[in-house]
Each structure stands twice: as structure tokens, then as C-alpha cells.
Design a protein around this motif. Sequence first.
Motif, PDB file in Angstrom:
ATOM      1  N   LEU A 172      42.258 101.026 112.571  1.00 48.41           N
ATOM      2  CA  LEU A 172      41.682 101.735 111.415  1.00 48.41           C
ATOM      3  C   LEU A 172      40.421 102.484 111.895  1.00 48.41           C
ATOM      4  O   LEU A 172      40.055 102.414 113.153  1.00 48.41           O
ATOM      5  N   SER A 173      39.754 103.307 111.500  1.00 50.83           N
ATOM      6  CA  SER A 173      38.953 104.143 111.851  1.00 50.83           C
ATOM      7  C   SER A 173      37.504 103.456 112.389  1.00 50.83           C
ATOM      8  O   SER A 173      36.663 103.760 113.061  1.00 50.83           O
ATOM      9  N   CYS A 174      37.654 102.310 111.604  1.00 48.53           N
ATOM     10  CA  CYS A 174      36.312 101.365 111.829  1.00 48.53           C
ATOM     11  C   CYS A 174      36.716 100.582 113.159  1.00 48.53           C
ATOM     12  O   CYS A 174      35.833  99.673 113.841  1.00 48.53           O
ATOM     13  N   GLY A 175      37.867 100.664 114.116  1.00 44.36           N
ATOM     14  CA  GLY A 175      38.093  99.917 115.161  1.00 44.36           C
ATOM     15  C   GLY A 175      38.833  98.548 114.877  1.00 44.36           C
ATOM     16  O   GLY A 175      39.390  98.171 115.679  1.00 44.36           O
ATOM     17  N   HIS A 176      39.218  98.232 113.639  1.00 42.86           N
ATOM     18  CA  HIS A 176      39.742  97.107 113.550  1.00 42.86           C
ATOM     19  C   HIS A 176      41.102  97.046 113.526  1.00 42.86           C
ATOM     20  O   HIS A 176      41.510  98.066 113.284  1.00 42.86           O
ATOM     21  N   SER A 196      49.868 107.497 107.463  1.00 46.34           N
ATOM     22  CA  SER A 196      49.195 108.471 108.565  1.00 46.34           C
ATOM     23  C   SER A 196      48.289 107.583 109.667  1.00 46.34           C
ATOM     24  O   SER A 196      47.902 108.055 110.645  1.00 46.34           O
ATOM     25  N   LEU A 197      48.019 106.240 109.315  1.00 50.41           N
ATOM     26  CA  LEU A 197      47.031 105.657 110.146  1.00 50.41           C
ATOM     27  C   LEU A 197      47.710 105.518 111.479  1.00 50.41           C
ATOM     28  O   LEU A 197      48.769 105.373 111.557  1.00 50.41           O
ATOM     29  N   LEU A 207      37.827  93.237 106.856  1.00 48.82           N
ATOM     30  CA  LEU A 207      36.760  92.731 107.774  1.00 48.82           C
ATOM     31  C   LEU A 207      35.519  93.433 107.334  1.00 48.82           C
ATOM     32  O   LEU A 207      34.610  92.764 107.092  1.00 48.82           O
ATOM     33  N   CYS A 208      35.684  94.780 107.301  1.00 49.48           N
ATOM     34  CA  CYS A 208      34.265  95.333 107.069  1.00 49.48           C
ATOM     35  C   CYS A 208      33.858  96.141 105.983  1.00 49.48           C
ATOM     36  O   CYS A 208      33.212  96.728 105.806  1.00 49.48           O
ATOM     37  N   ARG A 209      35.078  96.016 105.091  1.00 45.28           N
ATOM     38  CA  ARG A 209      35.084  96.883 103.818  1.00 45.28           C
ATOM     39  C   ARG A 209      34.959  98.467 103.900  1.00 45.28           C
ATOM     40  O   ARG A 209      34.389  99.138 102.933  1.00 45.28           O
ATOM     41  N   LEU A 210      35.331  99.050 105.236  1.00 48.05           N
ATOM     42  CA  LEU A 210      35.454 100.483 105.244  1.00 48.05           C
ATOM     43  C   LEU A 210      36.557 100.721 104.206  1.00 48.05           C
ATOM     44  O   LEU A 210      37.385 100.173 103.743  1.00 48.05           O
ATOM     45  N   GLU A 211      35.892 101.867 103.154  1.00 48.04           N
ATOM     46  CA  GLU A 211      36.976 102.143 102.135  1.00 48.04           C
ATOM     47  C   GLU A 211      37.831 103.466 102.619  1.00 48.04           C
ATOM     48  O   GLU A 211      37.589 104.331 103.307  1.00 48.04           O
ATOM     49  N   LEU A 212      39.111 103.421 102.263  1.00 50.22           N
ATOM     50  CA  LEU A 212      40.162 104.262 102.294  1.00 50.22           C
ATOM     51  C   LEU A 212      40.161 105.125 101.038  1.00 50.22           C
ATOM     52  O   LEU A 212      40.069 104.446 100.145  1.00 50.22           O
ATOM     53  N   PRO A 213      40.825 106.065 100.838  1.00 51.37           N
ATOM     54  CA  PRO A 213      40.962 106.983  99.561  1.00 51.37           C
ATOM     55  C   PRO A 213      42.202 106.046  98.814  1.00 51.37           C
ATOM     56  O   PRO A 213      43.129 105.579  99.488  1.00 51.37           O
ATOM     57  N   CYS A 214      41.986 106.035  97.304  1.00 53.18           N
ATOM     58  CA  CYS A 214      42.649 105.204  96.601  1.00 53.18           C
ATOM     59  C   CYS A 214      43.904 106.027  96.365  1.00 53.18           C
ATOM     60  O   CYS A 214      43.825 107.238  96.097  1.00 53.18           O
ATOM     61  N   GLN A 215      44.822 105.181  95.767  1.00 57.92           N
ATOM     62  CA  GLN A 215      46.234 105.797  95.412  1.00 57.92           C
ATOM     63  C   GLN A 215      45.898 106.460  93.912  1.00 57.92           C
ATOM     64  O   GLN A 215      46.358 107.819  93.888  1.00 57.92           O
ATOM     65  N   ASP A 216      45.079 105.908  93.252  1.00 61.48           N
ATOM     66  CA  ASP A 216      44.950 106.495  91.829  1.00 61.48           C
ATOM     67  C   ASP A 216      44.061 107.776  91.873  1.00 61.48           C
ATOM     68  O   ASP A 216      43.902 108.696  90.856  1.00 61.48           O
ATOM     69  N   ASP A 217      43.263 108.039  92.884  1.00 60.32           N
ATOM     70  CA  ASP A 217      42.696 109.230  93.255  1.00 60.32           C
ATOM     71  C   ASP A 217      43.328 110.497  93.094  1.00 60.32           C
ATOM     72  O   ASP A 217      43.034 111.682  93.097  1.00 60.32           O
ATOM     73  N   GLU A 218      44.730 110.165  93.746  1.00 60.34           N
ATOM     74  CA  GLU A 218      45.791 111.280  93.756  1.00 60.34           C
ATOM     75  C   GLU A 218      46.475 111.597  92.440  1.00 60.34           C
ATOM     76  O   GLU A 218      47.397 112.855  92.782  1.00 60.34           O
ATOM     77  N   LEU A 219      46.227 110.915  91.460  1.00 60.06           N
ATOM     78  CA  LEU A 219      47.025 111.202  90.284  1.00 60.06           C
ATOM     79  C   LEU A 219      46.555 111.986  89.382  1.00 60.06           C
ATOM     80  O   LEU A 219      45.348 112.504  89.518  1.00 60.06           O
TER      81      LEU A 219
END
Length: 223
Positions: free
Chosen positions: A188-192, A146-147, A211-223
Amino acid sequence: MRHKLSHEIDNYPESDDAGTIRVTAKIFGQDDNSTFTTLSLAKDFIDDENEECKSKEDLNYFLLEAGITEDVINNAILELIVYVDEVTCPASIEYSPGCALNVRLDLVPDYLDDDDDSEIQEAAQVSFDDTSNIRFRPASKLVVKSLPRKVYNKKIKKEKKKNKKMVSLEECRICLQEFSNGGMVVTLSCGHEFDDECIVKWFETSHVCPLCRLELPCQDDEL
């Protein structure tokens, strides 16, 4: 034997880790003793004149003991040095002096074909998490899909005095190649921004912006 390189950067390390490189090597297709981690100063690791760098010596010895041929070892370590040099060079956007660099070197036998990639990535995930402070966790596939994406149009600027056209170069910071005119770019939402193919591949093993270590939701969080 193939080898793959990946990395993450700690921008706020403990004082003892500042300026260091931690290399974790994993040889697939072997027993549980096929993982090795070594630590040194990043500048010592890439210094060609410093042939007695303990970190490189230890890595070389580990690979020899594991039965890896000298040609493969020399090639892997050379590419590793070049890789670290590119990540830590003064022109790097993601790295600055005082950061801690964590690099993963995966060595994969030729008999493990592309069909085994998912198993290799899963094993690499577990082994690397166990031997370093870095967590390689894939990003949510739904979030990545969805990015926002856009077609890249090369910008052309006009110099007033000389009446000359100048092309504005923009590049993907993963592959370090100029964006292709008409190619798909992900923001990305950080602009990169990154090539669609590069960032999708990146998020298969990591859930943070390169580049800036902005975190996206992880795949394993959905399991």
C-alpha cells in the motif's frame, strides 16, 4: 451455523471509549431484531477468570433468546475472545492501550450458501453502520486491482561471527502467516504489505489499511 469475525480500531477515541471493545452481533435469516451491540473494557472481555463480565453475559443471553444452540454460542464466544486477545496483545502492531476496538460477529445459518455472500455482506454493512461508529465500506475495485504487487523473495542474512545464515521472517498482518516464497505481496502507499489474497478480501468490506487506517477510495463513490 457459520460465524465470521472482523474488526476496526479507533486510535483516537473519546475518553469514555478508550480501552473498550464494542461487539456488534448480527444473526442472518431472522427478523429486524437480530442485531445486538454490547460494550465493555477489552481487558475484562478476554479475562478468563472474569466469568461474570456483563458484556459476555448479555451477548450470551441475546444469542440464547435468538434460538442459537449452546454449542454454537460457546464456540462463537470462545473464538471471539481469542480473536480479541490476538488483536489487543502486546505484540500487536495495529493496537495500542487506549484504543477503542470495534468487532463484528456475523452468524450465518448453513442454509445460506456461498451464493448468498454478496447479500450477507450488504446486510452486514447496513446493520453495522447503524449500530456503531465504524463504517465498513468496500474499497474501489479498480483501485485495489491497480495496487502495486511483487513476488516475495525470502531474505537470508548472514551472521558474520558465527558464519550462520538467518532467515528474515516477514508476515502478513491479516492472516499472521509468513509470506510464501514466490507468493504475491501487495504494497500500500503507506508502506504496509499484505498477502495479495488477504488484502483483496479485506478491501471487499473495508476501505482502510488494517494497520494505519489509510483510506482508499470507496466503491460506492464510483456509483
